[in-house]
Design a protein around this motif. Structure first.
Motif, PDB file in Angstrom:
ATOM      1  N   ASP A  38     -79.429 -54.557 -32.641  1.00  0.00           N
ATOM      2  CA  ASP A  38     -80.198 -53.326 -32.788  1.00  0.00           C
ATOM      3  C   ASP A  38     -80.670 -53.117 -34.222  1.00  0.00           C
ATOM      4  N   MET A  39     -79.941 -53.676 -35.179  1.00  0.00           N
ATOM      5  CA  MET A  39     -80.304 -53.522 -36.588  1.00  0.00           C
ATOM      6  C   MET A  39     -81.451 -54.451 -36.986  1.00  0.00           C
ATOM      7  N   PHE A  40     -81.465 -55.678 -36.426  1.00  0.00           N
ATOM      8  CA  PHE A  40     -82.401 -56.687 -36.914  1.00  0.00           C
ATOM      9  C   PHE A  40     -83.460 -57.126 -35.910  1.00  0.00           C
ATOM     10  N   TYR A  41     -83.251 -56.887 -34.605  1.00  0.00           N
ATOM     11  CA  TYR A  41     -84.170 -57.435 -33.615  1.00  0.00           C
ATOM     12  C   TYR A  41     -84.795 -56.398 -32.685  1.00  0.00           C
ATOM     13  N   SER A  42     -84.473 -55.153 -32.851  1.00  0.00           N
ATOM     14  CA  SER A  42     -84.971 -54.137 -31.918  1.00  0.00           C
ATOM     15  C   SER A  42     -86.494 -54.062 -31.910  1.00  0.00           C
ATOM     16  N   HIS A  43     -87.139 -54.435 -33.015  1.00  0.00           N
ATOM     17  CA  HIS A  43     -88.599 -54.355 -33.102  1.00  0.00           C
ATOM     18  C   HIS A  43     -89.284 -55.395 -32.206  1.00  0.00           C
ATOM     19  N   LEU A  44     -88.548 -56.385 -31.724  1.00  0.00           N
ATOM     20  CA  LEU A  44     -89.150 -57.430 -30.904  1.00  0.00           C
ATOM     21  C   LEU A  44     -89.367 -57.002 -29.459  1.00  0.00           C
ATOM     22  N   GLY A  45     -88.770 -55.888 -29.062  1.00  0.00           N
ATOM     23  CA  GLY A  45     -88.990 -55.396 -27.704  1.00  0.00           C
ATOM     24  C   GLY A  45     -88.321 -56.242 -26.641  1.00  0.00           C
ATOM     25  N   LEU A  46     -87.008 -56.364 -26.709  1.00  0.00           N
ATOM     26  CA  LEU A  46     -86.265 -57.131 -25.715  1.00  0.00           C
ATOM     27  C   LEU A  46     -86.541 -56.585 -24.316  1.00  0.00           C
ATOM     28  N   PRO A  47     -86.959 -57.426 -23.368  1.00  0.00           N
ATOM     29  CA  PRO A  47     -87.225 -56.944 -22.004  1.00  0.00           C
ATOM     30  C   PRO A  47     -85.985 -56.304 -21.388  1.00  0.00           C
ATOM     31  N   ARG A  48     -86.194 -55.317 -20.550  1.00  0.00           N
ATOM     32  CA  ARG A  48     -85.076 -54.639 -19.895  1.00  0.00           C
ATOM     33  C   ARG A  48     -84.576 -55.423 -18.689  1.00  0.00           C
ATOM     34  N   ASP A  49     -85.477 -56.152 -18.035  1.00  0.00           N
ATOM     35  CA  ASP A  49     -85.122 -56.841 -16.794  1.00  0.00           C
ATOM     36  C   ASP A  49     -84.836 -58.319 -17.041  1.00  0.00           C
ATOM     37  N   TRP A  50     -83.612 -58.725 -16.743  1.00  0.00           N
ATOM     38  CA  TRP A  50     -83.197 -60.120 -16.815  1.00  0.00           C
ATOM     39  C   TRP A  50     -82.437 -60.474 -15.540  1.00  0.00           C
ATOM     40  N   GLU A  51     -82.531 -61.736 -15.144  1.00  0.00           N
ATOM     41  CA  GLU A  51     -81.785 -62.212 -13.990  1.00  0.00           C
ATOM     42  C   GLU A  51     -81.185 -63.569 -14.311  1.00  0.00           C
ATOM     43  N   ARG A  52     -80.136 -63.892 -13.598  1.00  0.00           N
ATOM     44  CA  ARG A  52     -79.442 -65.150 -13.851  1.00  0.00           C
ATOM     45  C   ARG A  52     -80.108 -66.293 -13.090  1.00  0.00           C
ATOM     46  N   LEU A  53     -80.314 -67.411 -13.773  1.00  0.00           N
ATOM     47  CA  LEU A  53     -80.818 -68.626 -13.144  1.00  0.00           C
ATOM     48  C   LEU A  53     -79.632 -69.559 -12.917  1.00  0.00           C
ATOM     49  N   ILE A  54     -79.372 -69.902 -11.652  1.00  0.00           N
ATOM     50  CA  ILE A  54     -78.222 -70.722 -11.290  1.00  0.00           C
ATOM     51  C   ILE A  54     -78.728 -72.065 -10.759  1.00  0.00           C
ATOM     52  N   PRO A  55     -78.610 -73.142 -11.531  1.00  0.00           N
ATOM     53  CA  PRO A  55     -79.040 -74.458 -11.033  1.00  0.00           C
ATOM     54  C   PRO A  55     -78.135 -74.921  -9.898  1.00  0.00           C
ATOM     55  N   THR A  56     -78.735 -75.397  -8.814  1.00  0.00           N
ATOM     56  CA  THR A  56     -77.955 -75.871  -7.656  1.00  0.00           C
ATOM     57  C   THR A  56     -78.393 -77.254  -7.199  1.00  0.00           C
ATOM     58  N   GLY A  57     -79.426 -77.821  -7.808  1.00  0.00           N
ATOM     59  CA  GLY A  57     -79.968 -79.086  -7.347  1.00  0.00           C
ATOM     60  C   GLY A  57     -79.155 -80.288  -7.782  1.00  0.00           C
ATOM     61  N   THR A  58     -79.470 -81.428  -7.193  1.00  0.00           N
ATOM     62  CA  THR A  58     -78.841 -82.698  -7.550  1.00  0.00           C
ATOM     63  C   THR A  58     -79.938 -83.716  -7.859  1.00  0.00           C
ATOM     64  N   GLU A  59     -79.617 -84.676  -8.713  1.00  0.00           N
ATOM     65  CA  GLU A  59     -80.588 -85.719  -9.027  1.00  0.00           C
ATOM     66  C   GLU A  59     -80.906 -86.539  -7.772  1.00  0.00           C
ATOM     67  N   GLU A  60     -79.902 -86.779  -6.933  1.00  0.00           N
ATOM     68  CA  GLU A  60     -80.127 -87.554  -5.718  1.00  0.00           C
ATOM     69  C   GLU A  60     -81.058 -86.832  -4.748  1.00  0.00           C
ATOM     70  N   GLY A  61     -80.977 -85.504  -4.737  1.00  0.00           N
ATOM     71  CA  GLY A  61     -81.799 -84.730  -3.816  1.00  0.00           C
ATOM     72  C   GLY A  61     -83.210 -84.502  -4.298  1.00  0.00           C
ATOM     73  N   GLY A  62     -83.492 -84.794  -5.568  1.00  0.00           N
ATOM     74  CA  GLY A  62     -84.845 -84.639  -6.093  1.00  0.00           C
ATOM     75  C   GLY A  62     -85.277 -83.202  -6.286  1.00  0.00           C
ATOM     76  N   GLU A  63     -84.326 -82.262  -6.464  1.00  0.00           N
ATOM     77  CA  GLU A  63     -84.707 -80.870  -6.680  1.00  0.00           C
ATOM     78  C   GLU A  63     -85.252 -80.655  -8.094  1.00  0.00           C
ATOM     79  N   ASP A  64     -85.821 -79.484  -8.308  1.00  0.00           N
ATOM     80  CA  ASP A  64     -86.505 -79.198  -9.573  1.00  0.00           C
ATOM     81  C   ASP A  64     -85.576 -78.733 -10.687  1.00  0.00           C
ATOM     82  N   PHE A  65     -84.414 -78.181 -10.349  1.00  0.00           N
ATOM     83  CA  PHE A  65     -83.440 -77.749 -11.352  1.00  0.00           C
ATOM     84  C   PHE A  65     -82.115 -78.428 -11.039  1.00  0.00           C
TER      85      PHE A  65
END
Length: 230
Positions: A149-176
């Protein structure tokens, strides 16, 4: 008569000289025809540059997805207080929602800490609308440290964030794909989508290159593997 709208994949392929040298789309050093499992007629589609017989679409797409990158986002913070996290649980040390506490932020739409990734709401929405595979979107609690809050508040941190959970496998050819506890691999298609957002502070390297691992991180990964073998 108007032409039908191109799919996202077709638009990407249209920008790549696909018809002239299609096998280079994945890796020009590999003979994709030699690796193919299908059989082909003599008059099947050939590459103008290499003369290789065309792969079936399913095999080509697996190769295309596998030609991606190791993606290391900005580390903007760490696990927040009150989280139910215990590394002794092995492969699932976290119980309940992730709590990410920002210590700083340079503006990227995807950030990480200790094998967890979070994305802005707008990037999460783009992922949901895409045909990409190998991930889930989950809940995350986001807070900021006092110094933020002291050094980065001016950057406008977005309020909405969500977790990205990788579930793919190299063998399956998924994107993550989660290569190790902390290494994220993304396909070319996934990287194409990520590049539409702010990822200026992410480190991106070819997927076939060995990641640089510090001595501290090597010991951490060895510990995680040992726990998984028990």
């Amino acid at each position: 008569m108007t032409s039908p709208a191109l799919s996202p994949l077709a638009r990407v392929l249209a920008r790549t000289d696909f018809a002239e040298d299609w096998y280079r789309w994945c890796d020009a050093k590999r003979d994709w025809a030699a690796e193919a499992t299908g059989t082909y007629d003599e008059d099947s589609l050939l590459s103008a540059s290499g003369g290789f017989a065309a792969l079936p679409a399913s095999e080509f797409m697996r190769a295309y997805r596998a030609a991606g990158a190791r993606f290391e986002p900005e580390v903007a913070g760490g696990l927040g207080p009150g989280i139910d996290y215990d590394p002794r649980r092995g492969s699932e040390p976290l119980v309940g929602p992730l709590h990410y506490e920002f210590a700083g932020w340079l503006g990227d739409d995807i950030v990480t800490t200790s094998g967890y990734w979070i994305v802005t709401g707008r990037l999460a929405d783009a992922l949901r609308e895409s045909p990409l595979t190998g991930y889930e979107i989950g809940e995350v609690v986001v807070t900021t440290e006092e110094q933020f809050d002291m050094f980065y508040s001016h950057l406008g941190l977005p309020r909405d964030w969500e977790r990205l959970i990788p579930t793919g496998t190299e063998e399956g050819g998924e994107d993550f794909v989660l290569e190790t506890v902390v290494d994220l691999l993304v396909s070319d298609a996934a990287l194409e989508l990520l590049r539409r957002f702010h990822i200026d502070d992410a480190d991106i390297s070819p997927a076939d290159e060995e990641p640089e691992v510090s001595e501290v991180m090597r010991k951490f990964l060895d510990l995680q593997r040992a726990k998984g073998e028990r």
